[in-house]
Design a protein around this motif. Structure first.
Motif, PDB file in Angstrom:
ATOM      1  N   TYR A   1      -0.319  -4.794   3.116  1.00  0.00           N
ATOM      2  CA  TYR A   1       0.395  -5.917   2.523  1.00  0.00           C
ATOM      3  C   TYR A   1      -0.360  -7.207   2.826  1.00  0.00           C
ATOM      4  CZ  TYR A   1       2.114  -6.619   7.285  1.00  0.00           C
ATOM      5  OH  TYR A   1       2.199  -6.834   8.637  1.00  0.00           O
ATOM      6  N   SER A   2       0.029  -8.260   2.135  1.00  0.00           N
ATOM      7  CA  SER A   2      -0.582  -9.571   2.355  1.00  0.00           C
ATOM      8  C   SER A   2       0.253 -10.351   3.355  1.00  0.00           C
ATOM      9  CB  SER A   2      -0.669 -10.359   1.055  1.00  0.00           C
ATOM     10  OG  SER A   2      -1.525  -9.686   0.158  1.00  0.00           O
TER      11      SER A   2
ATOM     12  N   ASN B   1      -2.565 -15.106   2.619  1.00  0.00           N
ATOM     13  CA  ASN B   1      -3.019 -13.997   1.775  1.00  0.00           C
ATOM     14  C   ASN B   1      -4.022 -13.069   2.462  1.00  0.00           C
ATOM     15  OD1 ASN B   1      -1.372 -14.475  -0.402  1.00  0.00           O
ATOM     16  ND2 ASN B   1      -2.843 -15.832  -1.411  1.00  0.00           N
ATOM     17  N   GLU B   2      -3.968 -12.987   3.770  1.00  0.00           N
ATOM     18  CA  GLU B   2      -4.852 -12.051   4.471  1.00  0.00           C
ATOM     19  C   GLU B   2      -4.235 -10.654   4.406  1.00  0.00           C
ATOM     20  OE1 GLU B   2      -3.948 -12.145   9.052  1.00  0.00           O
ATOM     21  OE2 GLU B   2      -4.095 -14.192   8.261  1.00  0.00           O
ATOM     22  N   LYS B   3      -5.084  -9.658   4.149  1.00  0.00           N
ATOM     23  CA  LYS B   3      -4.607  -8.288   4.058  1.00  0.00           C
ATOM     24  C   LYS B   3      -4.278  -7.774   5.448  1.00  0.00           C
ATOM     25  CE  LYS B   3      -6.086  -6.255  -0.165  1.00  0.00           C
ATOM     26  NZ  LYS B   3      -6.672  -5.117  -0.794  1.00  0.00           N
ATOM     27  N   ARG B   4      -3.097  -7.162   5.573  1.00  0.00           N
ATOM     28  CA  ARG B   4      -2.674  -6.588   6.840  1.00  0.00           C
ATOM     29  C   ARG B   4      -2.284  -5.140   6.603  1.00  0.00           C
ATOM     30  NH1 ARG B   4       0.266 -10.478  10.716  1.00  0.00           N
ATOM     31  NH2 ARG B   4      -0.441  -8.756  11.969  1.00  0.00           N
TER      32      ARG B   4
END
Length: 153
Positions: free
Chosen positions: A39-40, A44-47
């Motif tokens: 998820y973001s 907006n960093e992908k986690r």
């Protein structure tokens, strides 16, 4: 009041299946499943987070899991939630654990390795709810030719 208890999970095995048999001869397999969620987050960093789920398989489905599944292999599980409760012998505290009891299983990817792309062929399918008993193909058997009724064109 209506009730509905259905779970569908796709993930990778965290360990090899442990297959045992009841005194009456019914196969029981325990598997661990890791299910990833991407998820973001902030900015907006992908986690990514991983949920670990214990799954119990019964009957022929358990035997197929023991034969074909290995650690790291992707699998699709369909089943129901079950809450197990017990009293801890050492501390005397009440304990509980939520697990999935599988009613169906589909193997994902190729037979060769521990992983798969998820896009490949399904190598085996077994479902307890349909009552059908599937027998896995012999290990060195060539693929069967499709019947005329199975050709989609």
């Amino acid at each position: 009041m209506a009730n509905f208890n259905k779970v569908m999970l796709m993930g990778n095995l965290t360990r090899d299946p442990e297959v045992r048999y009841t005194p009456k001869g019914t196969a029981v397999a325990e598997i661990g499943l890791a299910v990833n969620r991407i998820y973001s987050g902030e900015n907006n960093e992908k986690r990514e987070e991983t949920t670990f789920v214990d799954v119990t398989l019964w009957g022929r489905t358990a035997e197929v899991a023991g034969e074909y599944l290995k650690k790291g292999r992707p699998v699709f599980i369909e089943g129901r939630l079950q809450l197990d409760s017990w009293e801890d012998k050492q501390s005397g505290q009440k304990r509980s654990k939520l697990r999935v009891v599988a009613e169906g299983m589909q193997l994902i990817g190729s037979r060769g390795g521990g992983g798969g792309s998820g896009e490949g062929d399904e190598t085996a399918s077994s479902s307890r709810s349909s009552g059908s008993r599937t027998t896995p193909p012999p290990k060195n058997a060539p693929p069967a030719a499709p019947d005329d009724d199975e050709i989609p064109f």
